[in-house]
Design a protein around this motif. Structure first.
Motif, mmCIF file in Angstrom:
data_model
loop_
_atom_site.group_PDB
_atom_site.id
_atom_site.type_symbol
_atom_site.label_atom_id
_atom_site.label_comp_id
_atom_site.label_asym_id
_atom_site.label_seq_id
_atom_site.Cartn_x
_atom_site.Cartn_y
_atom_site.Cartn_z
ATOM 1 N N UNK A 133 -5.247 2.511 -2.001
ATOM 2 C CA UNK A 133 -4.751 3.679 -2.496
ATOM 3 C C UNK A 133 -4.022 5.148 -2.259
ATOM 4 N N UNK A 134 -3.509 5.589 -2.511
ATOM 5 C CA UNK A 134 -3.106 7.227 -2.168
ATOM 6 C C UNK A 134 -3.693 7.841 -3.014
ATOM 7 N N UNK A 135 -2.924 9.533 -2.128
ATOM 8 C CA UNK A 135 -3.689 10.445 -3.449
ATOM 9 C C UNK A 135 -2.297 11.281 -3.559
ATOM 10 N N UNK A 136 -1.524 11.365 -2.538
ATOM 11 C CA UNK A 136 -0.669 12.042 -2.044
ATOM 12 C C UNK A 136 0.031 13.135 -3.532
ATOM 13 N N UNK A 137 -0.037 12.407 -4.482
ATOM 14 C CA UNK A 137 0.824 13.136 -5.847
ATOM 15 C C UNK A 137 0.214 14.304 -6.112
ATOM 16 N N UNK A 138 -1.658 14.518 -5.957
ATOM 17 C CA UNK A 138 -2.395 15.662 -5.730
ATOM 18 C C UNK A 138 -1.791 16.672 -5.093
ATOM 19 N N UNK A 139 -1.342 16.762 -3.174
ATOM 20 C CA UNK A 139 -0.517 17.278 -3.205
ATOM 21 C C UNK A 139 0.539 17.642 -3.233
ATOM 22 N N UNK A 216 -18.623 7.813 -4.748
ATOM 23 C CA UNK A 216 -17.258 7.508 -4.205
ATOM 24 C C UNK A 216 -15.996 8.091 -3.723
ATOM 25 N N UNK A 217 -16.664 9.105 -4.046
ATOM 26 C CA UNK A 217 -15.350 10.325 -3.262
ATOM 27 C C UNK A 217 -14.488 10.724 -2.076
ATOM 28 N N UNK A 218 -16.450 10.303 -1.661
ATOM 29 C CA UNK A 218 -15.915 9.831 -0.003
ATOM 30 C C UNK A 218 -15.134 8.722 0.964
ATOM 31 N N UNK A 219 -15.124 7.700 0.089
ATOM 32 C CA UNK A 219 -14.267 6.364 0.159
ATOM 33 C C UNK A 219 -13.006 6.493 -0.578
ATOM 34 N N UNK A 220 -13.357 7.449 -1.394
ATOM 35 C CA UNK A 220 -11.854 7.975 -1.927
ATOM 36 C C UNK A 220 -10.858 8.487 -0.799
ATOM 37 N N UNK A 221 -11.313 9.493 -0.230
ATOM 38 C CA UNK A 221 -10.601 10.316 0.830
ATOM 39 C C UNK A 221 -10.211 8.967 2.016
ATOM 40 N N UNK A 222 -11.341 8.769 2.169
ATOM 41 C CA UNK A 222 -11.275 7.616 3.347
ATOM 42 C C UNK A 222 -10.285 6.818 2.949
ATOM 43 N N UNK A 223 -9.826 6.437 1.775
ATOM 44 C CA UNK A 223 -8.682 5.701 1.607
ATOM 45 C C UNK A 223 -7.264 6.074 1.725
ATOM 46 N N UNK A 224 -7.455 7.162 1.246
ATOM 47 C CA UNK A 224 -6.067 8.169 1.205
ATOM 48 C C UNK A 224 -5.547 8.562 2.789
ATOM 49 N N UNK A 225 -6.203 8.580 3.285
ATOM 50 C CA UNK A 225 -6.298 8.724 4.984
ATOM 51 C C UNK A 225 -6.231 7.551 5.273
ATOM 52 N N UNK A 226 -6.010 5.847 5.112
ATOM 53 C CA UNK A 226 -5.408 4.677 5.290
ATOM 54 C C UNK A 226 -4.138 4.189 4.790
ATOM 55 N N UNK A 227 -3.498 5.181 4.048
ATOM 56 C CA UNK A 227 -2.810 5.414 3.319
ATOM 57 C C UNK A 227 -2.081 5.826 4.521
ATOM 58 N N UNK A 231 2.035 4.680 6.936
ATOM 59 C CA UNK A 231 3.460 5.193 7.445
ATOM 60 C C UNK A 231 3.700 5.066 5.775
ATOM 61 N N UNK A 232 3.679 4.268 5.012
ATOM 62 C CA UNK A 232 3.911 4.344 3.738
ATOM 63 C C UNK A 232 4.146 5.874 2.652
ATOM 64 N N UNK A 233 5.960 5.914 2.954
ATOM 65 C CA UNK A 233 6.203 7.055 2.798
ATOM 66 C C UNK A 233 6.184 7.304 0.898
ATOM 67 N N UNK A 234 6.398 5.948 0.065
ATOM 68 C CA UNK A 234 6.039 6.373 -1.384
ATOM 69 C C UNK A 234 4.904 4.719 -2.105
#
Length: 269
Positions: A133-139, A216-227, A231-234
């Motif tokens: 999972x990613x969360x880059x769209x929030x940024x 699972x907020x902390x887990x969501x952040x860690x999952x985003x960091x894995x994304x 090196x996936x860009x989209x």
């Protein structure tokens, strides 16, 4: 009127005038004191307001603070920080890695068009699914719906892999997925409302409490960091054996025909 009476009247009048002037002087003095006090209070209030604004401005956001929360890993996860999410039959030899952001409109389009085919192949044991999972769209867009949606997916995964997949499908459906600019997934009540359409999550208090409490907020952040580290860009991005699956246009396969062609070739490789 005698001169004596006239003189007394004048003296009394002067006395009344003196007393009235003293009273007025006291009133004026009190008024000035009130103005000074109010001015001081006003200055202090402004200063206090500025100080509060500065403190609030420098205060870490909720999600910045969540980075330091105690990590709670959802059930059905493995790996560092529980960010390895692999589902499927043990007999499946290969794994389809799916990179997705909950707010992503193209991910929603993929799910609405190709999702049922992916699920059919998965159920038949053609491949396992690994979700990242990613969360880059929030940024990119501002907001917190990607992170909050990812946290809710963690709560669903804690119930079962099947609940997770059904919930993800519901989130991406035409009925529930918002416009890219609409940060609806930041609303816990909205996420719980979507979950009411998933049998395993309907009226599931454990799931609902996890969403409301941000378990699972902390887990969501860690999952985003894995994304980010992958090196996936989209999104969506599909990979198998480290190779990106694409359609005829070089992007993610967005039709059933393109997906079937790409996945069949990857399974044979």
């Amino acid at each position: 009127m005698s001169k004596r009476n006239s003189q007394q009247a004048k003296t009394a009048a002067r006395e009344r005038l003196r007393i009235e002037r003293e009273r007025q002087a006291k009133r004026d003095k009190m008024k000035r004191q009130v103005i000074v006090v109010c001015s001081i209070v006003g200055v202090l209030a402004i200063a206090g307001g500025i100080s509060y604004a500065v403190v609030q401005g420098n205060k870490p956001s909720y999600w910045e603070e969540a980075k330091n929360d105690k990590l709670v890993k959802p059930a059905n996860t493995t790996g560092t920080n529980g960010t390895t999410v692999v589902m499927g039959k043990s007999t499946a030899k290969k794994t389809l890695v799916m990179y997705e952001d909950p707010r992503c409109p193209v991910c929603a389009q993929f799910e609405q068009t190709v999702g049922s085919t992916v699920k059919k192949d998965y159920d038949e044991g053609k491949f396992k699914i690994q979700y990242v999972g990613a969360s880059f769209l929030d940024g990119n867009l501002g907001g917190e719906g990607s992170k909050n949606g990812l946290s809710a997916l963690g709560a669903a995964l804690n119930v079962s892999p099947e609940a997770f997949l059904e919930y993800k499908t519901a989130m991406y459906s035409t009925k529930w997925h918002p416009e890219e600019s609409d940060d609806k997934f930041k609303d816990d009540d909205y996420l719980i409302k979507i979950a009411q359409t998933v049998p395993e999550l309907k009226d599931n208090k454990t799931f609902q409490n996890a969403v409301k409490n941000g378990t699972y907020d902390k887990w969501a952040l860690d999952m985003s960091e894995k994304f980010n580290k992958d090196g996936v860009t989209g999104t969506p991005t599909l990979k198998m054996d480290g190779k990106t699956l694409t359609g005829a246009d070089g992007n993610a396969p967005m039709t059933v025909a393109d997906f079937t062609t790409a996945i069949d070739a990857a399974l044979k490789a």
